[in-house]
Scaffold this active site. Structure first.
Site, PDB file in Angstrom:
ATOM      1  N   GLY A 157       0.812  -1.217   0.000  1.00  0.00           N
ATOM      2  CA  GLY A 157       0.000   0.000   0.000  1.00  0.00           C
ATOM      3  C   GLY A 157       0.839   1.257   0.000  1.00  0.00           C
ATOM      4  CG  HIS A 169      -0.029   2.282   8.058  1.00  0.00           C
ATOM      5  ND1 HIS A 169       0.891   2.699   8.983  1.00  0.00           N
ATOM      6  CD2 HIS A 169       0.610   1.442   7.221  1.00  0.00           C
ATOM      7  CE1 HIS A 169       2.053   2.129   8.727  1.00  0.00           C
ATOM      8  NE2 HIS A 169       1.912   1.366   7.663  1.00  0.00           N
ATOM      9  CG  ASP A 175     -11.015  25.714 -23.621  1.00  0.00           C
ATOM     10  OD1 ASP A 175     -11.986  25.496 -24.372  1.00  0.00           O
ATOM     11  OD2 ASP A 175      -9.847  25.575 -23.984  1.00  0.00           O
ATOM     12  N   GLY A 215      -6.899  25.785 -40.509  1.00  0.00           N
ATOM     13  CA  GLY A 215      -7.611  24.811 -39.667  1.00  0.00           C
ATOM     14  C   GLY A 215      -8.127  23.600 -40.416  1.00  0.00           C
ATOM     15  CB  THR A 227     -15.841  25.113 -37.265  1.00  0.00           C
ATOM     16  OG1 THR A 227     -15.848  25.766 -38.530  1.00  0.00           O
ATOM     17  CG2 THR A 227     -15.400  23.674 -37.423  1.00  0.00           C
ATOM     18  CG  ASP A 287     -19.196  25.168 -33.084  1.00  0.00           C
ATOM     19  OD1 ASP A 287     -18.554  24.245 -32.556  1.00  0.00           O
ATOM     20  OD2 ASP A 287     -18.677  26.237 -33.472  1.00  0.00           O
ATOM     21  N   PRO A 288     -20.158  26.166 -30.032  1.00  0.00           N
ATOM     22  CG  PRO A 288     -18.622  25.383 -28.467  1.00  0.00           C
ATOM     23  CD  PRO A 288     -19.657  24.924 -29.432  1.00  0.00           C
TER      24      PRO A 288
HETATM   25  P1  ADP Z   1     -10.401  23.827 -27.920  1.00  0.00           P
HETATM   26  O1  ADP Z   1     -10.783  23.960 -26.495  1.00  0.00           O
HETATM   27  O2  ADP Z   1     -11.070  22.697 -28.623  1.00  0.00           O
HETATM   28  O3  ADP Z   1      -8.936  23.846 -28.183  1.00  0.00           O
HETATM   29  P2  ADP Z   1     -11.750  26.382 -28.243  1.00  0.00           P
HETATM   30  O4  ADP Z   1     -12.649  26.077 -27.093  1.00  0.00           O
HETATM   31  O5  ADP Z   1     -10.817  27.520 -28.133  1.00  0.00           O
HETATM   32  O6  ADP Z   1     -10.950  25.105 -28.709  1.00  0.00           O
HETATM   33  O7  ADP Z   1     -12.624  26.623 -29.532  1.00  0.00           O
HETATM   34  C1  ADP Z   1     -13.584  25.684 -29.935  1.00  0.00           C
HETATM   35  C2  ADP Z   1     -14.215  26.160 -31.218  1.00  0.00           C
HETATM   36  O8  ADP Z   1     -13.264  26.224 -32.225  1.00  0.00           O
HETATM   37  C3  ADP Z   1     -15.268  25.219 -31.756  1.00  0.00           C
HETATM   38  O9  ADP Z   1     -16.521  25.480 -31.184  1.00  0.00           O
HETATM   39  C4  ADP Z   1     -15.254  25.494 -33.252  1.00  0.00           C
HETATM   40  O10 ADP Z   1     -16.187  26.505 -33.588  1.00  0.00           O
HETATM   41  C5  ADP Z   1     -13.902  26.061 -33.488  1.00  0.00           C
HETATM   42  N1  ADP Z   1     -13.075  25.175 -34.301  1.00  0.00           N
HETATM   43  C6  ADP Z   1     -12.558  23.993 -33.978  1.00  0.00           C
HETATM   44  N2  ADP Z   1     -11.810  23.489 -34.983  1.00  0.00           N
HETATM   45  C7  ADP Z   1     -11.876  24.419 -35.982  1.00  0.00           C
HETATM   46  C8  ADP Z   1     -11.334  24.507 -37.298  1.00  0.00           C
HETATM   47  N3  ADP Z   1     -10.550  23.556 -37.794  1.00  0.00           N
HETATM   48  N4  ADP Z   1     -11.615  25.593 -38.032  1.00  0.00           N
HETATM   49  C9  ADP Z   1     -12.396  26.581 -37.538  1.00  0.00           C
HETATM   50  N5  ADP Z   1     -12.937  26.551 -36.310  1.00  0.00           N
HETATM   51  C10 ADP Z   1     -12.684  25.487 -35.542  1.00  0.00           C
HETATM   52 MG    MG Z   2     -12.793  24.422 -25.886  1.00  0.00          MG
END
Ligand code: ADP
Ligand code: MG
Length: 570
Positions: free
Chosen positions: A58, A221, A397, A482, A490, A551-552
């Site tokens: 342990g 322990h 993030d 990208g 995206t 998509d964020p």
């Molecule tokens: P991660 O945490 O994945 O590194 P972020 O949170 O900074 O990235 O950004 C995420 C966003 O990036 C996604 O919601 C998407 O819109 C965008 N994204 C991811 N890949 C690409 C790409 N190849 N080209 C353009 N936008 C992208």
């Molecule tokens: Mg992210």
């Protein structure tokens, strides 16, 4: 209880088999949980002292991890947190003993002392040269632990090293013991737990700590410590440990020491380095000379979160032992610390303005300032929403990243060359590149940079047409870097329609109206990502589970475009 185990009662056997399978230099002694160097017989006959340690399991990597040339010859493992039997220890002694004899290194617990002690007695009666050293380094208990004495904890690993190196150097049994004993007399340790550990066979944690509680001076322990305290900053808690070590060890300014920062099993490497930072600074502030340091996982209490600090008084002779080579896998090797954090100045990348472009009016410069402020506010206000969106399909993030970018833009606003938009875009690109991070960072940086280049080629950088081309060029740059294109779910799915909307605005349309059309196109584009399957970025790991969510990155584009439109529409 969730553990990567098979049978709770077979944990020790399975673990040792794994360790021995992974390293050809190790063997198990038949019938017992004893790990030994493969060459233990030859070593015994070579006239070198053999070193045996052990105790309850342990505490991995103790003790099997310290079996190797220059450290332990064998390690005897008992059941989890339970001393090995007399017979197991005796078997190890009898198997290993050569003409030079055997030294047992035992941590001070009654069970270990008795089982190892009796085994030594029996072996001695049979004519084997064997001696035993009991290590007690835990300074947590007042009164030096009373009648039973200080408990043996992580600092014992230092003693394994000193004894192992002395034996390797060819010293006699009494000389090896004397060196180890001298080291042990200057050895002080103390632990801090953030949580308890669970013995596999028990299935439940050994004690309970509240969310805001820590336990100082616990044993290894899972036995509780000497006092509970509130969780504080790492630096404050390390100071508590150090103060106790200094007081109990009567350590003075100018003393030469070796320091061990030990993970009790469940602490992130990150936290351990934070602890090491303060421990080293604290020792330096007290005027102690840290000659050698070792940070890592050396002697644990299963998966207990927390750490212990061990300080060993050293002189040149002991340092030689500590720094002597060993091939035991768990000994990381001691490093010589620096007195201060060394930072080497390097020439920073100068922001050359590769292109300048035309200037525009001060009204236009003001409008650009307003736009940037509006975008920054939009990101700071939407941090939470973006975080939630990215938590569903990504890693959560993006809100933090963009808010960080926004604050950086605010901070740089007055230094931007807003009278020359192409230059300002270059400056913005550099800021975003530095502060955004993640995937958005480089993508936004290339977007803004390319937009700046396109704008610099226009005699009238204030025209809708110039910005439409700039947006288009930005999108192209992002596609190139990208590798995503329209429909890949995206931010491009908001950016591309927005750029198209802006370029479709006929001459004569008021700028505010054109920009509003652009923002609306971005919103529609972002909304459409709900039904798109992800193929790029983190959401691609989610596949169909992303469906139904915006998509964020695209949502963030719609946000800032809306902010631009409102700023120009006022
Ligand atoms: P991660 O945490 O994945 O590194 P972020 O949170 O900074 O990235 O950004 C995420 C966003 O990036 C996604 O919601 C998407 O819109 C965008 N994204 C991811 N890949 C690409 C790409 N190849 N080209 C353009 N936008 C992208
Ligand atoms: Mg992210």
């Amino acid at each position: 209880m969730k553990k990567l185990i098979n049978d709770p009662l077979g944990v020790v056997d399975d673990m040792l088999e794994g360790a021995v399978l992974a390293d050809q230099r190790l063997v198990l002694l038949e019938g017992e949980n004893i790990v030994a160097r493969r060459d233990f017989q030859a070593l015994g006959q070579s006239g070198k002292v053999s070193i045996i340690s052990g105790g309850g399991a342990g505490h991995e990597p103790a003790h099997g991890g310290y079996v190797g040339g220059g450290m332990l010859t064998a390690a005897v493992a008992g059941p989890v947190f339970t001393s090995p039997s007399v017979d197991a220890v005796l078997k190890a002694i009898m198997a290993l003993a050569g003409p030079a004899g055997v030294l047992l290194i035992v941590k001070n617990y009654t069970g270990d002392r008795l089982n190892f002690g009796l085994a030594a007695e029996i072996a001695r009666a049979a004519g084997v040269e064997v001696d035993m050293l009991v290590v007690g380094d835990d300074v947590a208990l007042d009164n030096q632990g009373g009648q039973v004495g200080r408990r043996g904890i992580a600092g014992t690993v230092f003693i394994h090293k000193v004894a192992g190196a002395a034996a390797e150097a060819g010293l006699t049994l009494s000389q090896v013991k004397a060196e180890a004993e001298r080291a042990a007399a200057g050895l002080f340790s103390m632990g801090l737990a953030l949580g308890a550990c669970t013995v596999p066979a028990a299935g439940k944690p050994g004690f309970n700590l509240g969310d805001d509680e820590v336990e100082y001076g616990l044993g290894i322990h899972g036995e509780s410590g000497v006092r509970r305290g509130r969780i504080q900053s790492a630096d404050e808690m390390v100071d508590v440990l150090l103060a106790r070590l200094v007081e109990q060890g009567e350590l003075k300014a100018g003393e030469r020491i070796a320091l061990m920062v030990n993970n009790l099993g469940g602490t992130a490497v990150q936290e351990l380095d934070i602890v090491a930072r303060q421990a080293l600074s604290g020792c330096a502030a007290l005027g102690m000379q840290v000659e050698a340091v070792m940070v890592g996982t050396f002697l644990t209490a299963l998966e207990m979160a927390g750490c212990s600090l061990s300080i060993l008084r050293v002189d040149d002779a002991l340092l030689t032992r500590l720094k002597a080579p060993t091939d035991a896998t768990a000994w990381r090797g001691m490093t010589t610390p620096s007195a201060v954090v060394s930072r080497v100045p390097v020439v920073s990348v100068t922001e050359q303005h590769a292109f300048t472009g035309a200037s525009w009016s001060s009204d236009q410069a003001d409008a650009m300032r307003k736009v940037l402020q509006a975008v920054s506010q939009a990101f700071q206000h939407s941090e939470q929403v973006l975080t939630e969106l990215d938590s569903v399909v990504g890693d959560g993030d993006i809100g933090i990243s963009l808010a960080r970018g926004a604050r950086a833009i605010d901070a740089a606003l007055e230094s931007l060359a807003l009278d020359r938009p192409a230059v300002a875009l270059q400056q913005l690109s550099a800021i975003l590149r530095r502060v955004l991070g993640g995937t958005s960072g480089p993508l936004y940086a290339v977007f803004v940079l390319r937009a700046g280049v396109a704008l610099s080629e226009h005699a009238e950088p204030g025209s809708v047409g110039a910005w439409a081309e700039a947006l288009q060029a930005g999108c192209d740059g992002m596609v190139r870097l990208g590798g995503a294109s329209a429909g890949d779910r995206t931010m491009l799915d908001a950016l591309i329609p927005a750029a198209a909307a802006l370029s479709s605005q006929a001459k004569g349309v008021a700028t505010a109206d054109a920009v509003l059309q652009m923002a609306i196109a971005a919103e529609i584009g972002a909304e459409a990502t709900r039904t798109m399957l992800p193929s790029k970025g983190r959401s691609s790991y989610l596949g169909e589970r992303a469906l139904g969510h915006v998509d964020p990155g695209a949502y963030a584009v719609a946000l800032w475009m809306r902010a631009v439109a409102s700023a120009l529409g006022d």
